[in-house]
Design an enzyme around this catalytic site. Sequence first.
Site, PDB file in Angstrom:
ATOM      1  N   SER A 149       0.804  -1.217   0.000  1.00  0.00           N
ATOM      2  CA  SER A 149       0.000   0.000   0.000  1.00  0.00           C
ATOM      3  C   SER A 149       0.836   1.265   0.000  1.00  0.00           C
ATOM      4  O   SER A 149       0.298   2.358  -0.155  1.00  0.00           O
ATOM      5  CB  SER A 149      -0.932   0.005   1.208  1.00  0.00           C
ATOM      6  OG  SER A 149      -0.204   0.124   2.405  1.00  0.00           O
ATOM      7  N   LYS A 175       0.911   3.842   6.997  1.00  0.00           N
ATOM      8  CA  LYS A 175       0.173   4.700   6.075  1.00  0.00           C
ATOM      9  C   LYS A 175       0.644   6.136   6.247  1.00  0.00           C
ATOM     10  O   LYS A 175       1.351   6.476   7.211  1.00  0.00           O
ATOM     11  CB  LYS A 175      -1.344   4.668   6.385  1.00  0.00           C
ATOM     12  CG  LYS A 175      -2.010   3.323   6.165  1.00  0.00           C
ATOM     13  CD  LYS A 175      -2.166   3.016   4.662  1.00  0.00           C
ATOM     14  CE  LYS A 175      -2.976   1.724   4.449  1.00  0.00           C
ATOM     15  NZ  LYS A 175      -2.166   0.546   4.812  1.00  0.00           N
TER      16      LYS A 175
END
Lengths: 220, 220
Positions: free
Chosen positions: A140, A177
């Site tokens: 990600s 993230k």
Amino acid sequence: MITVMKTQLTGRQEEILIFIKQFREENGYPPTLREIGKKFGISSTFGVKRHLDALVKKGYLNIESNASRGISFSKDENITSTNIFNLEKELGFQKIPVVGRVAAGTPILAEENIEGSVILDSSFIKRSEDSFALKVKGDSMINVGIYEGDLVIVSSKRDIHNSDTVVAMLNDEATVKTYENKNGKIKLIPQNEKYKPIEIAGTDDFKLIGKVIGVVRWLN
Amino acid sequence: MITVMKTQLTGRQEEILIFIKQFREENGYPPTLREIGKKFGISSTFGVKRHLDALVKKGYLNIESNASRGISFSKDENITSTNIFNLEKELGFQKIPVVGRVAAGTPILAEENIEGSVILDSSFIKRSEDSFALKVKGDSMINVGIYEGDLVIVSSKRDIHNSDTVVAMLNDEATVKTYENKNGKIKLIPQNEKYKPIEIAGTDDFKLIGKVIGVVRWLN
DNA sequence: ATTTGTAGTGAACAAATGATTACTGTTATG
DNA sequence: CATAACAGTAATCATTTGTTCACTACAAAT
């Protein structure tokens, strides 16, 4: 072969043992009986010798008979945690734990989540930062050069600002993230078009763990 | 602050210095004048003392006057290269040089190109690999997560195959690229659409330096 | 109450250790 | 050839250092 059984030290013995270590580190040679006595207010060399004899008997020290400053440590005391701390400072590295898979419901640094350790140069991290390494799973974050299998180095002590890369626990999972907080609304933003930003709902089990301060990748 | 100027040791002085180090490692305390004399066949303590005085004067030792076994090493000798080698093995790390800018016409590991060193865990590199770190300049490799400012860890000893990321010298410049060799035709392939693959011509000053085996990135 | 262990004292002595003196021989340098 | 540096000797002495003895006081265990 019979080994000397280690037994519990008295408080005084432990103090003396620590003093001998420190003295030797500072001076490059061990202390004499009189130097130990001077430190502990023991005027009789025999009183000091009794303590040293006990430390020998308990396996912590060796004494060379009739040799001045003939005190040395038993083999298994050569690299102790105190020594390693001193060596880390002197040589300039830090050993930090590596977190692999995080078990559900456990703190990220729980014993069961630790799958090893890694040594890093002190220019990357400071001991006071409470750092650890986290092995990355998933893709990600590839747009900022963080790939599956990388280690991200995480500091728990740094301030976290918008656009920082963070590690967080979200619903019992560790995730890496980009962090965004606008007017109290927190988003965790992937850096891969394949994934959508995650808005943190009030009901989410969410916790910021730390800021990513480094990446280490091993190419096989 | 005036530092003691180190000067060249004589052969005898060097032998004695090494003996003192070894003696202290083996025994946990330094030798006496008589123990040194016994080792070197010097019957007079004054002869030994003359050597020690010279070692003090040249900045290698400290002597505590009138103290038995009062020999210690000067600060900058506390961690010697031998000790570091032993500690590296024992604690599990490697210290490798960091190459910054490469001066034209110099080997990549020339003294003038080294701008520091970095400590890495032994699981990344082995001492026998002749590794070094190279600070990345440019953005030609961002598609494989190698960014300006990163350190790439380079091994000179690994076999290089097609698609490996390598460090090479090309016309006096160090470059990081993906390596391709088809039928003897070598190409260095950037991993950024902004740049075109480089075909190595016979007239190019080209040398493969090593294979990139790791990446370390520090996020500021 | 007794025994054992811990934690000392002060003194004396033996051994270890460093410092010093006056000396010799060899090698390298100017 | 003279000088300086290096590498020692032997003896002596002062100081440092470890060992030992006979003792005391207190706490904990039996």
